[in-house]
Each structure stands twice: as structure tokens, then as C-alpha cells.
Design a protein around this motif. Structure first.
Motif, PDB file in Angstrom:
ATOM      1  N   LYS A   5       0.881  -1.138  -0.032  1.00 18.20           N
ATOM      2  CA  LYS A   5       0.316   0.177  -0.040  1.00 18.20           C
ATOM      3  C   LYS A   5       0.847   1.075  -0.097  1.00 18.20           C
ATOM      4  CE  LYS A   5      -3.766   2.158   2.256  1.00 18.20           C
ATOM      5  NZ  LYS A   5      -5.039   2.190   3.122  1.00 18.20           N
ATOM      6  N   THR A  47     -11.959  10.183  -2.130  1.00 17.55           N
ATOM      7  CA  THR A  47     -10.951   9.422  -1.532  1.00 17.55           C
ATOM      8  C   THR A  47     -10.553   8.453  -2.545  1.00 17.55           C
ATOM      9  OG1 THR A  47     -11.865   9.568   0.615  1.00 17.55           O
ATOM     10  CG2 THR A  47     -10.289   7.974   0.482  1.00 17.55           C
ATOM     11  N   ASN A 105      -7.420   4.920  -2.608  1.00 17.73           N
ATOM     12  CA  ASN A 105      -6.269   4.409  -2.058  1.00 17.73           C
ATOM     13  C   ASN A 105      -6.305   4.903  -0.576  1.00 17.73           C
ATOM     14  OD1 ASN A 105      -5.582   2.656  -4.028  1.00 17.73           O
ATOM     15  ND2 ASN A 105      -3.734   3.450  -4.283  1.00 17.73           N
ATOM     16  N   GLY A 106      -7.392   5.290   0.151  1.00 10.19           N
ATOM     17  CA  GLY A 106      -7.426   5.690   1.548  1.00 10.19           C
ATOM     18  C   GLY A 106      -6.925   7.064   1.867  1.00 10.19           C
TER      19      GLY A 106
END
Length: 148
Positions: free
Chosen positions: A20, A55, A57-58
Motif C-alpha cells: 500500500k 478518496t 487508496n485511503g
């Protein structure tokens, strides 16, 4: 050749682990709330509006117009800054995550690169003077290492 082998190894490891990305979200948004689409569609970046956010990918992104908001939603990866929005020069030179000045940038190969800038140190100028392509290659390798 060593760099190429290291890059292939790190890319494979990243894919297998499901890495991530660590984004630079200074001020709560990628690119400090500047519209990441505007970098590629205008001659200068525009500040995003609070009512136009999303938003991905967070992390949060702001946009200056409904059009840019929709362009991002169609293909977010096209507009996301390289190295998670950290300073490209610092990533290439030392493999460090350094803050940026969102108005200090370069578009290279259709990708957005952001840089630190203060009255004594403009890393975009250093990037260009020291060899952007060489620094970019090293930054690609360093980013895979530091983003683990």
C-alpha cells in the motif's frame, strides 16, 4: 545492471505482498489540497475546493472543478503524483520522504513530480541541473525500498 535487478526484485516483492502506497498528505490531502488533475491540464496548479473531494487508496484529493473531479474518477492513477507526492529530488538523491511546495513541479513523460522549495533551496532546479533522468531512475528504486 545491479539497479535493474534490484528494481525487478523490489517490484516483484511489492506485487506479492500487496504493498500500500504511503502518500504525502500534508494539510490532509495529497499535493496539499491542490487539484492533481490541474497540473496536467493547465499551465499551473489550482487549489482544490472543499466541496469537490474524493478518496482513493485511503487518501483524500481535492479538485478545482467538476470536470477535473470526473477526469480523476475515470483514471486516478494517471494523475497521482510520483513517489506518493513526496519530493522527487529527495527521493532520487537520498531515498528520503521530504515535504513539497505544491507549486514547484514538473511534468515528465505525462507524470507529475513535486519538489521542495524554500528561499535557499529549490530542489526542482537541482533535479534539472544534476540530471533528471538519472535521479528519476534512482528515485524509482528508492521509492520501492522506502515504501515498504
Amino acid at each position: 545492471m545491479k539497479h535493474f535487478i534490484a528494481l525487478i526484485f523490489l517490484m516483484t516483492t511489492t506485487i506479492l505482498v500487496g504493498q500500500k502506497t504511503d502518500y504525502n498528505t500534508s494539510k490532509g490531502y495529497v499535493a496539499e489540497g491542490y487539484d492533481v488533475v490541474s497540473y496536467l491540464t493547465n499551465k499551473y496548479p489550482l487549489e482544490g475546493k472543499n466541496k469537490l473531494t474524493t478518496t482513493f487508496n485511503g487518501v483524500k484529493f481535492k479538485f478545482s472543478s467538476e470536470k477535473n473531479f470526473n477526469l480523476f474518477k475515470e483514471n486516478p492513477k494517471k494523475y497521482i503524483p510520483q513517489y506518493g507526492g513526496y519530493c522527487a529530488y529527495a527521493m532520487g538523491k537520498k531515498g528520503e520522504k521530504v515535504a513539497i511546495d505544491p507549486e514547484n513541479f514538473e511534468i515528465r513523460g505525462g507524470k507529475l513530480y513535486l519538489f521542495y522549495n524554500s528561499w535557499i533551496n529549490n530542489t526542482l532546479k537541482s533535479w534539472q541541473q544534476e540530471g533528471a533522468e538519472k535521479l528519476k531512475k534512482q528515485a524509482d528504486i528508492n521509492w520501492l525500498r522506502v515504501n515498504q
